[in-house]
Design a protein around this motif. Structure first.
Motif, PDB file in Angstrom:
ATOM      1  N   ASP A  31     109.194 -25.729  22.768  1.00 22.02           N
ATOM      2  CA  ASP A  31     110.628 -25.532  22.531  1.00 22.02           C
ATOM      3  C   ASP A  31     111.251 -26.678  21.740  1.00 22.02           C
ATOM      4  O   ASP A  31     112.321 -26.528  21.163  1.00 22.02           O
ATOM      5  N   GLN A  32     110.565 -27.830  21.725  1.00 24.58           N
ATOM      6  CA  GLN A  32     111.104 -28.978  20.975  1.00 24.58           C
ATOM      7  C   GLN A  32     110.709 -28.971  19.505  1.00 24.58           C
ATOM      8  O   GLN A  32     111.174 -29.801  18.726  1.00 24.58           O
ATOM      9  N   VAL A  33     109.806 -28.039  19.145  1.00 25.67           N
ATOM     10  CA  VAL A  33     109.377 -27.969  17.732  1.00 25.67           C
ATOM     11  C   VAL A  33     110.481 -27.298  16.919  1.00 25.67           C
ATOM     12  O   VAL A  33     111.016 -26.268  17.326  1.00 25.67           O
ATOM     13  N   GLU A  34     110.810 -27.905  15.780  1.00 29.14           N
ATOM     14  CA  GLU A  34     111.786 -27.257  14.882  1.00 29.14           C
ATOM     15  C   GLU A  34     111.019 -26.537  13.788  1.00 29.14           C
ATOM     16  O   GLU A  34     110.298 -27.167  13.015  1.00 29.14           O
ATOM     17  N   PHE A  35     111.145 -25.209  13.781  1.00 29.66           N
ATOM     18  CA  PHE A  35     110.436 -24.398  12.791  1.00 29.66           C
ATOM     19  C   PHE A  35     111.115 -23.036  12.795  1.00 29.66           C
ATOM     20  O   PHE A  35     110.828 -22.184  13.643  1.00 29.66           O
ATOM     21  N   SER A  36     112.064 -22.851  11.849  1.00 28.44           N
ATOM     22  CA  SER A  36     112.960 -21.690  11.918  1.00 28.44           C
ATOM     23  C   SER A  36     112.224 -20.366  11.740  1.00 28.44           C
ATOM     24  O   SER A  36     112.662 -19.337  12.236  1.00 28.44           O
ATOM     25  N   ASN A  37     111.085 -20.371  11.052  1.00 24.89           N
ATOM     26  CA  ASN A  37     110.386 -19.107  10.823  1.00 24.89           C
ATOM     27  C   ASN A  37     109.278 -18.866  11.844  1.00 24.89           C
ATOM     28  O   ASN A  37     108.450 -17.987  11.670  1.00 24.89           O
ATOM     29  N   GLY A  38     109.268 -19.638  12.920  1.00 21.39           N
ATOM     30  CA  GLY A  38     108.178 -19.513  13.900  1.00 21.39           C
ATOM     31  C   GLY A  38     108.512 -18.566  15.042  1.00 21.39           C
ATOM     32  O   GLY A  38     109.675 -18.341  15.361  1.00 21.39           O
ATOM     33  N   PHE A  39     107.461 -18.000  15.649  1.00 19.84           N
ATOM     34  CA  PHE A  39     107.643 -17.254  16.901  1.00 19.84           C
ATOM     35  C   PHE A  39     106.441 -17.516  17.776  1.00 19.84           C
ATOM     36  O   PHE A  39     105.367 -17.877  17.284  1.00 19.84           O
ATOM     37  N   PHE A  40     106.630 -17.385  19.084  1.00 20.27           N
ATOM     38  CA  PHE A  40     105.470 -17.472  19.977  1.00 20.27           C
ATOM     39  C   PHE A  40     105.651 -16.550  21.164  1.00 20.27           C
ATOM     40  O   PHE A  40     106.760 -16.141  21.490  1.00 20.27           O
ATOM     41  N   ARG A  41     104.524 -16.173  21.766  1.00 20.49           N
ATOM     42  CA  ARG A  41     104.578 -15.358  22.975  1.00 20.49           C
ATOM     43  C   ARG A  41     105.156 -16.196  24.106  1.00 20.49           C
ATOM     44  O   ARG A  41     104.916 -17.385  24.182  1.00 20.49           O
ATOM     45  N   ARG A  42     105.890 -15.536  24.983  1.00 22.06           N
ATOM     46  CA  ARG A  42     106.527 -16.238  26.107  1.00 22.06           C
ATOM     47  C   ARG A  42     105.709 -16.133  27.386  1.00 22.06           C
ATOM     48  O   ARG A  42     106.111 -16.664  28.428  1.00 22.06           O
ATOM     49  N   ASP A  43     104.578 -15.414  27.317  1.00 20.21           N
ATOM     50  CA  ASP A  43     103.868 -15.118  28.579  1.00 20.21           C
ATOM     51  C   ASP A  43     102.429 -15.623  28.600  1.00 20.21           C
ATOM     52  O   ASP A  43     101.607 -15.105  29.351  1.00 20.21           O
ATOM     53  N   ILE A  44     102.138 -16.646  27.782  1.00 19.10           N
ATOM     54  CA  ILE A  44     100.768 -17.193  27.830  1.00 19.10           C
ATOM     55  C   ILE A  44     100.524 -17.754  29.234  1.00 19.10           C
ATOM     56  O   ILE A  44     101.339 -18.521  29.754  1.00 19.10           O
ATOM     57  N   GLY A  45      99.420 -17.335  29.837  1.00 17.09           N
ATOM     58  CA  GLY A  45      99.061 -17.844  31.169  1.00 17.09           C
ATOM     59  C   GLY A  45      99.611 -17.039  32.333  1.00 17.09           C
ATOM     60  O   GLY A  45      99.209 -17.264  33.472  1.00 17.09           O
ATOM     61  N   GLN A  46     100.498 -16.083  32.060  1.00 13.91           N
ATOM     62  CA  GLN A  46     101.107 -15.365  33.204  1.00 13.91           C
ATOM     63  C   GLN A  46     100.101 -14.509  33.956  1.00 13.91           C
ATOM     64  O   GLN A  46     100.126 -14.420  35.179  1.00 13.91           O
ATOM     65  N   ARG A  47      99.197 -13.855  33.214  1.00 14.15           N
ATOM     66  CA  ARG A  47      98.198 -13.025  33.881  1.00 14.15           C
ATOM     67  C   ARG A  47      97.316 -13.907  34.772  1.00 14.15           C
ATOM     68  O   ARG A  47      97.011 -13.552  35.920  1.00 14.15           O
ATOM     69  N   ALA A  48      96.921 -15.054  34.239  1.00 18.64           N
ATOM     70  CA  ALA A  48      96.081 -15.975  35.017  1.00 18.64           C
ATOM     71  C   ALA A  48      96.834 -16.471  36.246  1.00 18.64           C
ATOM     72  O   ALA A  48      96.279 -16.534  37.350  1.00 18.64           O
ATOM     73  N   LEU A  49      98.114 -16.794  36.079  1.00 15.75           N
ATOM     74  CA  LEU A  49      98.900 -17.291  37.222  1.00 15.75           C
ATOM     75  C   LEU A  49      99.034 -16.225  38.299  1.00 15.75           C
ATOM     76  O   LEU A  49      99.020 -16.532  39.491  1.00 15.75           O
ATOM     77  N   SER A  50      99.126 -14.950  37.884  1.00 10.98           N
ATOM     78  CA  SER A  50      99.296 -13.895  38.883  1.00 10.98           C
ATOM     79  C   SER A  50      98.020 -13.753  39.737  1.00 10.98           C
ATOM     80  O   SER A  50      98.088 -13.339  40.883  1.00 10.98           O
ATOM     81  N   VAL A  51      96.860 -14.112  39.172  1.00 12.58           N
ATOM     82  CA  VAL A  51      95.635 -14.071  39.951  1.00 12.58           C
ATOM     83  C   VAL A  51      95.588 -15.201  40.971  1.00 12.58           C
ATOM     84  O   VAL A  51      95.055 -15.060  42.072  1.00 12.58           O
ATOM     85  N   LEU A  52      96.154 -16.341  40.571  1.00 15.03           N
ATOM     86  CA  LEU A  52      96.085 -17.527  41.438  1.00 15.03           C
ATOM     87  C   LEU A  52      97.032 -17.433  42.608  1.00 15.03           C
ATOM     88  O   LEU A  52      96.899 -18.153  43.599  1.00 15.03           O
ATOM     89  N   LYS A  53      98.041 -16.534  42.497  1.00 15.36           N
ATOM     90  CA  LYS A  53      99.052 -16.486  43.573  1.00 15.36           C
ATOM     91  C   LYS A  53      98.535 -15.810  44.831  1.00 15.36           C
ATOM     92  O   LYS A  53      97.618 -15.047  44.793  1.00 15.36           O
TER      93      LYS A  53
END
Ligand code: AMP
Ligand code: GLY
Length: 424
Positions: A402-424
């Protein structure tokens, strides 16, 4: 001091270089061709990773002490064979072993011959028999071009019409060039996917910490396939029990098979696995470090990377400890809007200041004449964080991204969520 040459120019190479440079004996790191971000960590040389003559000539005239060939194309084209002929020690397989990625037909036949679990398959080198086979093949059908296709040579067809169109596109319209002159049609497998990279000198094999890629462009695994939008390590689906099964039924049988075929594999062997209800099966082999798997695996490596690579090249891996730290890592890939389809380049990027346990690996950017960093590619940055738990690593990677300044960039917001749901 040792002068190194690293062939390649993406986020994976940036992670390799950062890890190699931790060794105080490393002098200059030449990167062929590198990129504008990597230039902060190595000396970039404008020689393409596919220009084998250029690579060999550079290594000879600059007397490099050790070479790391990272991408698939130069490995398949025999860069390591040529460098070794000059007496330059290398990390990476020779061409006859890189075949394990260079030809899917070779890989499938190897697995069949040596009883290594993989999806059932048929091979075709002519259109008509392939179309005939598809009339009764189970759906969905997985259709793969034989040769290298930038990771895009796989089509999962849900209907007979889609399957026929895929085979025609590969064999008739040659959308992947000569790579599609032969196709593999295989059974559709289900289950969690795991990437395991392993160091091997052909005799000894040491798996690295497991990881999980996120291949689709959009949140919730939607949208088109990409080169990888993010990774986490370790992969929670890959338990210790599973690791043992994979070692016994897949990893060791694979390097023994390669040796028996007269193609000993030295370098990083990548196992793309699917943990099916019938047990783990090989989806694909790669003859190299994965991208962006490397960007989460290497930050967890405690041992010195250069020492391990030299042991692989010298055949002494059995005497070389390879340790990973406890904890977890997460890498969030920032891509240009539109990727993997059409996108624009040339947008300015401003990186946040360095922080402990955080890394920004540059995949697709260049420096302008006035020294600004601008985007130059689909996948632009990989933002990695390491922490004691996966939850903390994910949180930290996003906070840094979130601290990177790059106006034409996008990223997925859910990296790691599937893995975290297994650990819960
Ligand atoms: P690859 O380009 O070989 O990495 O394949 C891309 C993706 O296609 C893999 O990560 C899997 O998700 C999927 N895939 C490949 N082969 C199969 C298969 N036999 N069954 C199901 N999915 C597959
Ligand atoms: N992340 C998959 C690959 O490197 O092929």
């Amino acid at each position: 001091m040792l002068d190194l040459m690293v062939v390649g120019g993406g986020g994976r190479e940036h992670a390799l270089i950062r890890a190699l440079k931790k060794n105080p004996r490393v002098g200059t790191v030449y990167v062929l061709p590198g990129n504008g971000g990597i230039a902060a960590d190595g000396q970039c040389v404008p020689v393409a990773a596919t220009d084998i003559d250029g690579i060999v000539e550079f290594a000879r005239t600059h007397r490099v002490d050790f070479a790391v060939v990272a991408p698939d194309d130069p490995l398949v084209l025999g860069a390591v064979d040529r460098l070794e002929e000059l007496g330059i020690p290398c990390f990476g397989p020779r061409a006859n072993a890189a075949m394990i990625e260079g030809s899917k037909v070779f890989a499938k036949n190897l697995m069949k011959k040596y009883g290594i679990p993989t999806a059932a398959y048929a091979v075709f080198d002519a259109l008509e028999p392939a179309l005939e086979y598809l009339k009764t093949a189970p759906l969905p059908s997985v259709i793969k071009a034989d040769g290298l296709a930038l990771g895009k040579g796989v089509i999962i067809a849900q209907t007979r019409d889609e399957a026929e169109a895929a085979v025609r596109a590969m064999m008739e319209d040659k959308i992947f060039g000569q790579s599609g002159s032969r196709v593999v049609i295989e059974e559709f497998l289900t289950g969690p996917e795991v990437s395991v990279l392993a160091f091997t000198d052909g005799q000894t094999l040491v798996p690295m910490v497991s990881s999980m890629d996120h291949k689709r462009a959009g949140d919730g695994d939607t949208g088109p396939n990409t080169g990888g939008m993010g990774t986490i390590a370790p992969n929670p689906f890959y338990t210790d029990a599973m690791a043992k099964v994979c070692m016994d039924t897949i990893f060791l049988p694979t390097i023994r098979a390669m040796e028996a075929e007269g193609r000993p594999f030295r370098g990083c062997l990548y196992f793309g696995l699917m943990l099916t209800p019938q047990g783990p099966k090989v989806i694909e082999y790669n003859c190299r470090f994965g991208d962006p798997e490397t960007q989460v695996v290497l930050p967890l490596l405690e041992s010195d990377l250069l020492t391990v690579m030299q042991a692989v090249a010298a055949g002494t891996l059995d005497r070389t400890p390879v340790k990973f730290r406890a904890g977890a890592a997460c890498c969030v890939v920032i891509a240009s809007k539109g990727y993997p389809k059409k996108y624009e380049s040339g947008f300015e990027i401003v990186l946040p200041p360095p922080e402990p346990d955080r890394e920004i690996y540059v995949a697709g950017a260049k420096r302008t004449e006035d020294g600004r960093l601008v985007s130059a590619g689909g996948r632009v940055l990989g933002v990695t964080a390491v922490a004691d738990t996966l939850e903390q690593a994910v949180k930290a990677a996003y906070a840094y991204a979130d601290q990177v300044e790059f106006s034409n960039g996008f990223f997925r917001r859910d990296i790691g969520q599937r893995a975290l749901s297994v650990l819960k």
